[in-house]
Design a protein around this motif. Structure first.
Motif, mmCIF file in Angstrom:
data_model
loop_
_atom_site.group_PDB
_atom_site.id
_atom_site.type_symbol
_atom_site.label_atom_id
_atom_site.label_comp_id
_atom_site.label_asym_id
_atom_site.label_seq_id
_atom_site.Cartn_x
_atom_site.Cartn_y
_atom_site.Cartn_z
ATOM 1 N N PHE A 47 48.027 -68.221 -38.000
ATOM 2 C CA PHE A 47 48.819 -67.146 -37.513
ATOM 3 C C PHE A 47 50.489 -67.325 -37.628
ATOM 4 O O PHE A 47 50.791 -68.418 -38.057
ATOM 5 C CB PHE A 47 48.857 -67.486 -35.745
ATOM 6 N N SER A 48 51.070 -66.345 -37.513
ATOM 7 C CA SER A 48 52.361 -66.402 -38.036
ATOM 8 C C SER A 48 53.160 -67.244 -36.945
ATOM 9 O O SER A 48 52.731 -67.410 -35.925
ATOM 10 C CB SER A 48 52.871 -65.152 -38.232
ATOM 11 N N ASP A 49 54.419 -67.832 -37.218
ATOM 12 C CA ASP A 49 55.281 -68.504 -36.393
ATOM 13 C C ASP A 49 55.465 -67.790 -35.203
ATOM 14 O O ASP A 49 55.572 -66.527 -35.280
ATOM 15 C CB ASP A 49 56.664 -69.020 -37.143
ATOM 16 N N GLU A 50 55.681 -68.357 -33.898
ATOM 17 C CA GLU A 50 56.160 -67.796 -32.738
ATOM 18 C C GLU A 50 55.250 -66.528 -32.444
ATOM 19 O O GLU A 50 55.973 -65.547 -32.089
ATOM 20 C CB GLU A 50 57.634 -67.192 -32.844
ATOM 21 N N SER A 51 54.035 -66.693 -32.647
ATOM 22 C CA SER A 51 52.863 -65.498 -32.380
ATOM 23 C C SER A 51 52.334 -65.378 -30.820
ATOM 24 O O SER A 51 51.767 -64.376 -30.420
ATOM 25 C CB SER A 51 51.830 -65.253 -33.284
ATOM 26 N N PHE A 52 52.281 -66.409 -30.143
ATOM 27 C CA PHE A 52 51.801 -66.757 -28.889
ATOM 28 C C PHE A 52 52.745 -67.027 -27.611
ATOM 29 O O PHE A 52 53.618 -67.988 -27.926
ATOM 30 C CB PHE A 52 50.525 -67.570 -28.952
ATOM 31 N N ASP A 53 52.742 -66.269 -26.485
ATOM 32 C CA ASP A 53 53.313 -67.079 -25.654
ATOM 33 C C ASP A 53 52.861 -68.254 -24.794
ATOM 34 O O ASP A 53 53.612 -68.978 -24.103
ATOM 35 C CB ASP A 53 53.589 -65.972 -24.328
#
Length: 169
Positions: A47-53
């Motif tokens: 997954f890309s950086d900063e993709s989930f909360d």
């Protein structure tokens, strides 16, 4: 939470049902299982950086050879102010690393101790740790066990104290 994106590792059926109704985008992940959205290694996430909360991985990290890499990856994919809940079973006073996975312990590669969560502070801006004894009775995170095993954190005949770590990016 309806605007948040969540990733759940090794999804337990009860938690899967709970999370899937609360998050706008809820995804599951595991390395070995086929009944997940992503069949991935937590030590090398695609997954890309900063993709989930939100990331949830309960009793997962004790199975991961390079748990520090996994923690780094979880921190990387969390959005700013994102939250990760990453409990492990605390089974001893000090963490013991095994030379190889133990088949008698569900292939754990370590026995996490009370010191285990100290490594989380290297990967998250803030970590809060809640003990079973510190939360309201209706939401107790006690682990319930049976048999004659005398765990060092045993509270009574059936309850064992547990620690719930909540980590923020």
């Amino acid at each position: 939470m309806k605007n948040m994106k969540a990733l759940h590792f090794a999804p337990e059926p009860s938690m899967k049902k709970y999370f899937s109704t609360r998050f706008g985008c809820y995804k599951t992940a595991d390395l070995m299982r086929n009944d997940v959205d992503y069949k991935v290694d937590i030590q090398a996430l695609p997954f890309s950086d900063e993709s989930f909360d939100f990331v949830f991985a309960s009793h997962v990290l004790e199975h991961i050879p390079d748990d520090r890499k996994a923690l780094s990856e979880i921190g990387r994919i969390l959005k700013p102010n994102g939250m990760a809940i990453l409990p492990v079973p605390i089974v001893t006073e000090s963490t013991i690393e095994y030379p190889e996975p133990d088949p008698l312990q569900d292939h754990h590669v370590r026995a996490p101790g009370m010191d285990y969560y100290e490594r989380y502070v290297d990967y998250f801006s803030t970590c809060q740790f809640y003990s079973s004894e510190e939360v309201d009775a209706e939401c107790q995170p006690f682990v319930f066990i049976g048999g004659n095993y005398r765990h060092p954190l045993r509270v009574d005949e059936y309850k064992m104290k547990d620690i719930l770590p909540i980590c923020y990016r």
